[in-house]
Motif scaffolding. Structure first.
Motif, mmCIF file in Angstrom:
data_model
loop_
_atom_site.group_PDB
_atom_site.id
_atom_site.type_symbol
_atom_site.label_atom_id
_atom_site.label_comp_id
_atom_site.label_asym_id
_atom_site.label_seq_id
_atom_site.Cartn_x
_atom_site.Cartn_y
_atom_site.Cartn_z
ATOM 1 N N SER A 1 0.819 -1.207 0.000
ATOM 2 C CA SER A 1 0.000 0.000 0.000
ATOM 3 C C SER A 1 0.854 1.260 0.000
ATOM 4 O O SER A 1 0.556 2.230 -0.705
ATOM 5 N N ILE A 2 1.946 1.260 0.788
ATOM 6 C CA ILE A 2 2.807 2.436 0.830
ATOM 7 C C ILE A 2 3.465 2.666 -0.526
ATOM 8 O O ILE A 2 3.506 3.792 -1.040
ATOM 9 N N GLY A 3 3.990 1.606 -1.121
ATOM 10 C CA GLY A 3 4.663 1.734 -2.410
ATOM 11 C C GLY A 3 3.740 2.241 -3.498
ATOM 12 O O GLY A 3 4.142 3.051 -4.348
ATOM 13 N N THR A 4 2.485 1.795 -3.476
ATOM 14 C CA THR A 4 1.517 2.264 -4.468
ATOM 15 C C THR A 4 1.202 3.740 -4.261
ATOM 16 O O THR A 4 1.117 4.513 -5.219
ATOM 17 N N ALA A 5 1.055 4.151 -3.007
ATOM 18 C CA ALA A 5 0.762 5.555 -2.725
ATOM 19 C C ALA A 5 1.919 6.464 -3.140
ATOM 20 O O ALA A 5 1.707 7.525 -3.747
ATOM 21 N N VAL A 6 3.145 6.057 -2.836
ATOM 22 C CA VAL A 6 4.306 6.836 -3.261
ATOM 23 C C VAL A 6 4.393 6.851 -4.782
ATOM 24 O O VAL A 6 4.697 7.884 -5.402
ATOM 25 N N GLY A 7 4.102 5.723 -5.404
ATOM 26 C CA GLY A 7 4.115 5.651 -6.867
ATOM 27 C C GLY A 7 3.121 6.609 -7.502
ATOM 28 O O GLY A 7 3.395 7.215 -8.548
ATOM 29 N N GLN A 8 1.951 6.766 -6.892
ATOM 30 C CA GLN A 8 0.965 7.715 -7.399
ATOM 31 C C GLN A 8 1.476 9.146 -7.299
ATOM 32 O O GLN A 8 1.257 9.974 -8.201
ATOM 33 N N THR A 9 2.177 9.434 -6.213
ATOM 34 C CA THR A 9 2.746 10.772 -6.031
ATOM 35 C C THR A 9 3.809 11.067 -7.081
ATOM 36 O O THR A 9 3.804 12.135 -7.718
ATOM 37 N N PHE A 10 4.707 10.125 -7.306
ATOM 38 C CA PHE A 10 5.778 10.342 -8.286
ATOM 39 C C PHE A 10 5.226 10.373 -9.717
ATOM 40 O O PHE A 10 5.755 11.087 -10.569
ATOM 41 N N SER A 11 4.189 9.591 -9.971
ATOM 42 C CA SER A 11 3.569 9.630 -11.293
ATOM 43 C C SER A 11 2.905 10.982 -11.539
ATOM 44 O O SER A 11 2.933 11.511 -12.662
ATOM 45 N N ALA A 12 2.334 11.546 -10.489
ATOM 46 C CA ALA A 12 1.736 12.874 -10.613
ATOM 47 C C ALA A 12 2.802 13.923 -10.913
ATOM 48 O O ALA A 12 2.575 14.857 -11.697
ATOM 49 N N ALA A 13 3.975 13.785 -10.312
ATOM 50 C CA ALA A 13 5.071 14.707 -10.613
ATOM 51 C C ALA A 13 5.489 14.590 -12.068
ATOM 52 O O ALA A 13 5.760 15.597 -12.740
ATOM 53 N N LEU A 14 5.528 13.363 -12.588
ATOM 54 C CA LEU A 14 5.885 13.157 -13.984
ATOM 55 C C LEU A 14 4.835 13.773 -14.916
ATOM 56 O O LEU A 14 5.168 14.295 -15.986
ATOM 57 N N ALA A 15 3.580 13.731 -14.490
ATOM 58 C CA ALA A 15 2.501 14.315 -15.292
ATOM 59 C C ALA A 15 2.443 15.836 -15.179
ATOM 60 O O ALA A 15 1.595 16.472 -15.810
ATOM 61 N N GLY A 16 3.331 16.415 -14.373
ATOM 62 C CA GLY A 16 3.373 17.857 -14.227
ATOM 63 C C GLY A 16 2.372 18.431 -13.252
ATOM 64 O O GLY A 16 2.124 19.636 -13.225
ATOM 65 N N GLN A 17 1.796 17.567 -12.410
ATOM 66 C CA GLN A 17 0.774 18.011 -11.468
ATOM 67 C C GLN A 17 1.360 18.519 -10.160
ATOM 68 O O GLN A 17 0.653 19.113 -9.351
ATOM 69 N N MET A 18 2.640 18.275 -9.924
ATOM 70 C CA MET A 18 3.318 18.810 -8.741
ATOM 71 C C MET A 18 4.814 18.786 -8.987
ATOM 72 O O MET A 18 5.298 18.117 -9.908
ATOM 73 N N SER A 19 5.547 19.525 -8.177
ATOM 74 C CA SER A 19 7.001 19.568 -8.315
ATOM 75 C C SER A 19 7.632 18.334 -7.689
ATOM 76 O O SER A 19 7.008 17.628 -6.885
ATOM 77 N N ALA A 20 8.891 18.084 -8.037
ATOM 78 C CA ALA A 20 9.623 16.981 -7.420
ATOM 79 C C ALA A 20 9.727 17.188 -5.917
ATOM 80 O O ALA A 20 9.582 16.236 -5.137
ATOM 81 N N GLU A 21 9.960 18.424 -5.505
ATOM 82 C CA GLU A 21 10.083 18.734 -4.081
ATOM 83 C C GLU A 21 8.802 18.403 -3.327
ATOM 84 O O GLU A 21 8.832 17.789 -2.253
ATOM 85 N N ASP A 22 7.662 18.786 -3.911
ATOM 86 C CA ASP A 22 6.379 18.502 -3.262
ATOM 87 C C ASP A 22 6.091 16.994 -3.255
ATOM 88 O O ASP A 22 5.542 16.465 -2.283
ATOM 89 N N ALA A 23 6.447 16.312 -4.336
ATOM 90 C CA ALA A 23 6.219 14.867 -4.406
ATOM 91 C C ALA A 23 7.025 14.139 -3.333
ATOM 92 O O ALA A 23 6.511 13.217 -2.674
ATOM 93 N N LEU A 24 8.266 14.533 -3.150
ATOM 94 C CA LEU A 24 9.097 13.901 -2.125
ATOM 95 C C LEU A 24 8.577 14.203 -0.726
ATOM 96 O O LEU A 24 8.592 13.332 0.157
ATOM 97 N N ALA A 25 8.108 15.429 -0.514
ATOM 98 C CA ALA A 25 7.552 15.789 0.795
ATOM 99 C C ALA A 25 6.296 14.971 1.093
ATOM 100 O O ALA A 25 6.100 14.497 2.229
ATOM 101 N N GLN A 26 5.446 14.796 0.094
ATOM 102 C CA GLN A 26 4.255 13.972 0.288
ATOM 103 C C GLN A 26 4.632 12.515 0.539
ATOM 104 O O GLN A 26 4.030 11.846 1.388
ATOM 105 N N ALA A 27 5.614 12.014 -0.208
ATOM 106 C CA ALA A 27 6.070 10.631 -0.012
ATOM 107 C C ALA A 27 6.597 10.444 1.402
ATOM 108 O O ALA A 27 6.309 9.422 2.057
ATOM 109 N N GLN A 28 7.365 11.393 1.877
ATOM 110 C CA GLN A 28 7.906 11.325 3.229
ATOM 111 C C GLN A 28 6.782 11.314 4.268
ATOM 112 O O GLN A 28 6.775 10.484 5.190
ATOM 113 N N ALA A 29 5.827 12.205 4.102
ATOM 114 C CA ALA A 29 4.747 12.331 5.086
ATOM 115 C C ALA A 29 3.864 11.091 5.116
ATOM 116 O O ALA A 29 3.539 10.566 6.192
ATOM 117 N N LEU A 30 3.468 10.595 3.951
ATOM 118 C CA LEU A 30 2.553 9.451 3.943
ATOM 119 C C LEU A 30 3.250 8.179 4.413
ATOM 120 O O LEU A 30 2.641 7.341 5.092
#
Length: 437
Positions: A396-425
């Protein structure tokens, strides 16, 4: 007697050995992934039914959906499937929970000792084999030799990430829909996070420190994600956030990828002239490194297992013994050629002179041997697993982090924000599970 008939007879003898005779009205329900080797198995499986009387019902699913379905079924003891296609992540966890039937009673003719040690070890818990590998894989670089030559470059057998960046830039021709590099972007712990976790290992990153604290706020993870996004945004195909293994395979076969870093099992499909427009223009190299002692390659085996809820465990073992045997390999070789046999499982395959002539055989074996799930990272970690963390919560954690990084690739958030969300979740879930306070 032809080789194919000998293989069929040998496989029939193998399935009969060591098991009670099967009822003619037995039907096995098999859950599997929609990868090419599994599709090929379905096409050849009539031979098994003809010889044993055991009917087969297939449930063929996309990788992420398969994982959801089989996990739900086995966790609830649902009994929906008699044979499951699962991987190196699930087997040790589910085997330890007694959710899988032991395969230690496979007949002697099956030759369990022939399974490659790295692959067999990942499917064994306390001396019990809980799944038989259908194919084993690592990851490597597949590249267009013609585009590399045109760019004035020569791919090393063991490239660095810096070389990959240089080559991706040189081979990109977006006007003609040729992209320097294709990488997984589709969200999923076994899709984009398989690639990114393996890549991060070579950058000196890790999921957790020795006290199970998440590490997405580290410089190594920032370097990994930023370089990945730069590669894909500058030299990758459009819509990459939706591309997994099968989508990138199709792009490479169509001549649209200069390089593709992915599963070694793909080699037979990109070099098959019936499917690939660039079949005679493909070279292979080890996954890249950064000079830190770890390469960005993973270790995996798609394997067949019997869930404890099956009503037909003996018949299921018969099928598994057939589908993962040396005789099945011979059957595929007779029908499709040695380049198309399931790779990465048996020592005898890599000792076979005919298979040694396959252009990617040696690179596949070297890639598998280069992955060490017991020491996957530069710095010490409390977990095993190269492209995953072998704890129940990782799915479950890996899938959630994967969704965050995929969103960064799609241009929906910055790399910095994606990493911060990954860290928090990740931190939240690890606290919830009791790993950290």
């Amino acid at each position: 007697m032809t080789t194919m008939i000998r293989a069929l007879l040998g496989a029939t003898a193998l399935t009969a050995a060591g098991f009670a005779a099967s009822a003619q009205d037995t039907t096995l329900t098999i859950a599997t992934v929609n990868n090419g080797d599994m599709i090929r198995m379905q096409g050849l499986a009539d031979a098994f039914t003809e010889e044993t009387g055991i009917a087969l019902e297939w449930v063929t699913l996309e990788e992420n959906v398969l994982r959801q379905r089989v996990t739900q079924d086995i966790a609830t003891n649902g009994g929906q499937f008699d044979v499951m296609t699962i991987g190196t992540y699930e087997v040790p966890i589910w085997g330890a929970q007694d959710w899988l039937v032991s395969l230690n009673d496979l007949p002697a003719e099956y030759d369990v000792d022939d399974i490659l040690p790295a692959i067999r070890g990942g499917l064994t818990v306390d001396g019990e084999l809980y799944a038989a590998p259908f194919y084993g894989e690592s990851s490597m670089v597949m590249y267009r030799t013609d585009l590399m030559e045109a760019a004035g470059l020569e791919m090393p057998d063991a490239p660095t990430w810096d070389f990959i960046k240089e080559a991706a830039a040189a081979m990109t021709d977006k006007d003609n829909e040729v992209y320097g590099i294709c990488l997984r972007g589709k969200a999923g712990w076994g899709e984009n996070m398989a690639f990114l976790t393996a890549m991060s290992n070579s950058y000196g990153a890790r999921w957790f420190d020795m006290d199970w604290n998440p590490q997405f706020d580290s410089e190594a993870w920032a370097n990994t994600l930023n370089d990945y996004l730069d590669l894909m945004n500058s030299y990758g195909p459009p819509g990459a956030s939706g591309n997994g293994f099968n989508e990138n395979l199709a792009l490479f076969q169509q001549g649209k990828c200069g390089m593709w870093i992915d599963a070694t099992v793909a080699a037979s499909f990109v070099t098959n002239p019936n499917d690939s427009t660039v079949a005679d223009k493909v070279g292979f190299a080890l996954a890249p490194d950064n000079g830190l002692g770890k390469r960005g390659n993973w270790l995996w085996a798609w394997s067949l297992a019997v869930p404890a809820g099956s009503d037909n465990p003996d018949a299921a073992k018969q099928f598994i013994a057939w589908a993962t045997s040396k005789d099945y390999t011979a059957l595929v070789a007779e029908n499709e050629g040695w380049a198309n046999v399931p790779p990465g499982t048996r020592t005898s395959l890599y000792e076979n002179p005919e298979y040694q002539e396959v252009p990617f055989a040696q690179m596949t074996l070297e890639s598998i041997n280069a992955a060490d799930p017991t020491a996957p990272t530069v710095d010490e970690v409390p977990y095993t697993g190269v492209q995953f963390v072998a704890i129940p919560e990782f799915q479950s954690i890996g899938t959630a982090v994967g969704q965050t990084f995929s969103a960064a690739l799609a241009g929906q958030m910055s790399a910095e924000d994606a990493l911060a969300q990954a860290q928090a979740l990740t931190e939240r879930e690890m606290k919830r599970a009791g790993y950290i306070e």
